[in-house]
Design a protein around this motif. Structure first.
Motif, PDB file in Angstrom:
ATOM      1  N   ILE A   5       6.834  31.460  29.471  1.00  0.00           N
ATOM      2  CA  ILE A   5       7.135  30.130  28.953  1.00  0.00           C
ATOM      3  C   ILE A   5       5.967  29.658  28.101  1.00  0.00           C
ATOM      4  O   ILE A   5       4.804  29.810  28.480  1.00  0.00           O
ATOM      5  CB  ILE A   5       7.378  29.132  30.103  1.00  0.00           C
ATOM      6  CG1 ILE A   5       8.590  29.565  30.924  1.00  0.00           C
ATOM      7  CG2 ILE A   5       7.571  27.710  29.558  1.00  0.00           C
ATOM      8  CD1 ILE A   5       8.802  28.746  32.186  1.00  0.00           C
ATOM      9  N   THR A  57       7.174  18.325  20.344  1.00  0.00           N
ATOM     10  CA  THR A  57       7.078  19.269  21.461  1.00  0.00           C
ATOM     11  C   THR A  57       7.957  20.484  21.209  1.00  0.00           C
ATOM     12  O   THR A  57       9.107  20.353  20.807  1.00  0.00           O
ATOM     13  CB  THR A  57       7.512  18.584  22.777  1.00  0.00           C
ATOM     14  OG1 THR A  57       6.681  17.443  22.990  1.00  0.00           O
ATOM     15  CG2 THR A  57       7.402  19.538  23.950  1.00  0.00           C
ATOM     16  N   LEU A  71      13.665  22.317  30.700  1.00  0.00           N
ATOM     17  CA  LEU A  71      12.244  21.976  30.619  1.00  0.00           C
ATOM     18  C   LEU A  71      12.017  20.804  29.666  1.00  0.00           C
ATOM     19  O   LEU A  71      11.213  19.913  29.945  1.00  0.00           O
ATOM     20  CB  LEU A  71      11.429  23.188  30.181  1.00  0.00           C
ATOM     21  CG  LEU A  71      11.345  24.322  31.200  1.00  0.00           C
ATOM     22  CD1 LEU A  71      10.716  25.565  30.575  1.00  0.00           C
ATOM     23  CD2 LEU A  71      10.564  23.893  32.429  1.00  0.00           C
ATOM     24  N   ILE A  97       9.171  24.243  23.047  1.00  0.00           N
ATOM     25  CA  ILE A  97       9.228  25.067  24.249  1.00  0.00           C
ATOM     26  C   ILE A  97       9.945  26.365  23.909  1.00  0.00           C
ATOM     27  O   ILE A  97      11.030  26.349  23.321  1.00  0.00           O
ATOM     28  CB  ILE A  97       9.962  24.345  25.399  1.00  0.00           C
ATOM     29  CG1 ILE A  97       9.210  23.068  25.789  1.00  0.00           C
ATOM     30  CG2 ILE A  97      10.126  25.279  26.605  1.00  0.00           C
ATOM     31  CD1 ILE A  97       9.931  22.206  26.811  1.00  0.00           C
ATOM     32  N   ALA A 153      15.075  26.487  28.712  1.00  0.00           N
ATOM     33  CA  ALA A 153      14.278  25.716  27.749  1.00  0.00           C
ATOM     34  C   ALA A 153      14.786  24.272  27.664  1.00  0.00           C
ATOM     35  O   ALA A 153      13.992  23.327  27.640  1.00  0.00           O
ATOM     36  CB  ALA A 153      14.316  26.388  26.384  1.00  0.00           C
ATOM     37  N   MET A 186       4.697  26.203  25.890  1.00  0.00           N
ATOM     38  CA  MET A 186       4.887  24.797  25.541  1.00  0.00           C
ATOM     39  C   MET A 186       3.730  24.380  24.645  1.00  0.00           C
ATOM     40  O   MET A 186       2.574  24.695  24.938  1.00  0.00           O
ATOM     41  CB  MET A 186       4.897  23.923  26.784  1.00  0.00           C
ATOM     42  CG  MET A 186       6.042  24.188  27.711  1.00  0.00           C
ATOM     43  SD  MET A 186       5.990  23.037  29.103  1.00  0.00           S
ATOM     44  CE  MET A 186       7.235  23.742  30.155  1.00  0.00           C
TER      45      MET A 186
END
Length: 157
Positions: free
Chosen positions: A66, A129, A47, A131, A44, A68
């Motif tokens: 995953i 953001t 990313l 994740i 994570a 996002m």
């Protein structure tokens, strides 16, 4: 970059909800693995730093989902959001046949893969953001084994 990582409350709720989805299909609950959590958290973090999925996912030992998403700044992520998104892929799955390798149901099938026994969860959030990386052991989505591992919803749920 100051990044917020998953806290124990998020992970505990994520695991609880995840196992509720598995229960619908009559499969055993997953157990949380601290070792797999470390691997998921590292992925994570990679990313979030902009490493591509292919570059960040160097461990082929685990199955992986995953998630996002973007939100308003300082908005907390509900642990059910990634799970609901992954589970909704059920609409792309036919329980009577093996899926096409390019099918859009791999997150769903990994979630409820009967032979998976452990999970690790990594979470990172920066500004707007989020994740989430869920890693599964043993890995699911094995060709020729879907019908025995991806069970339909139980009638009593």
């Amino acid at each position: 970059m100051k990044v917020a990582a998953a806290n124990p409350v998020f992970i505990k709720e994520f695991l609880k909800i995840h196992n509720e989805y598995r229960y619908r299909h009559g499969v055993e609950p997953l157990k949380l693995s601290r070792n797999i959590c470390k691997i998921s958290q590292t992925h994570a973090n990679c990313l979030m730093e902009g490493t591509t999925v292919e570059q960040a996912s160097s461990n082929q030992k685990y199955g992986e989902n995953i998630y996002m998403a973007n939100s308003l700044p300082d908005t907390l992520l509900n642990p059910n959001e990634p799970l609901r998104e992954w589970y909704n892929e059920i609409s792309n799955y036919d329980f009577t046949q093996e899926p096409d390798p390019s099918s859009k149901c791999k997150n769903f099938t990994q979630m409820i893969w009967k032979d998976s026994k452990e999970i690790g969860v990594g979470f990172v959030s920066f500004e707007h953001t989020h994740i989430v990386v869920a890693s599964y052991s043993p890995c699911g989505n094995i060709g020729g084994r879907y019908l025995e591992n991806v069970l339909p919803v139980r009638e009593d749920t």
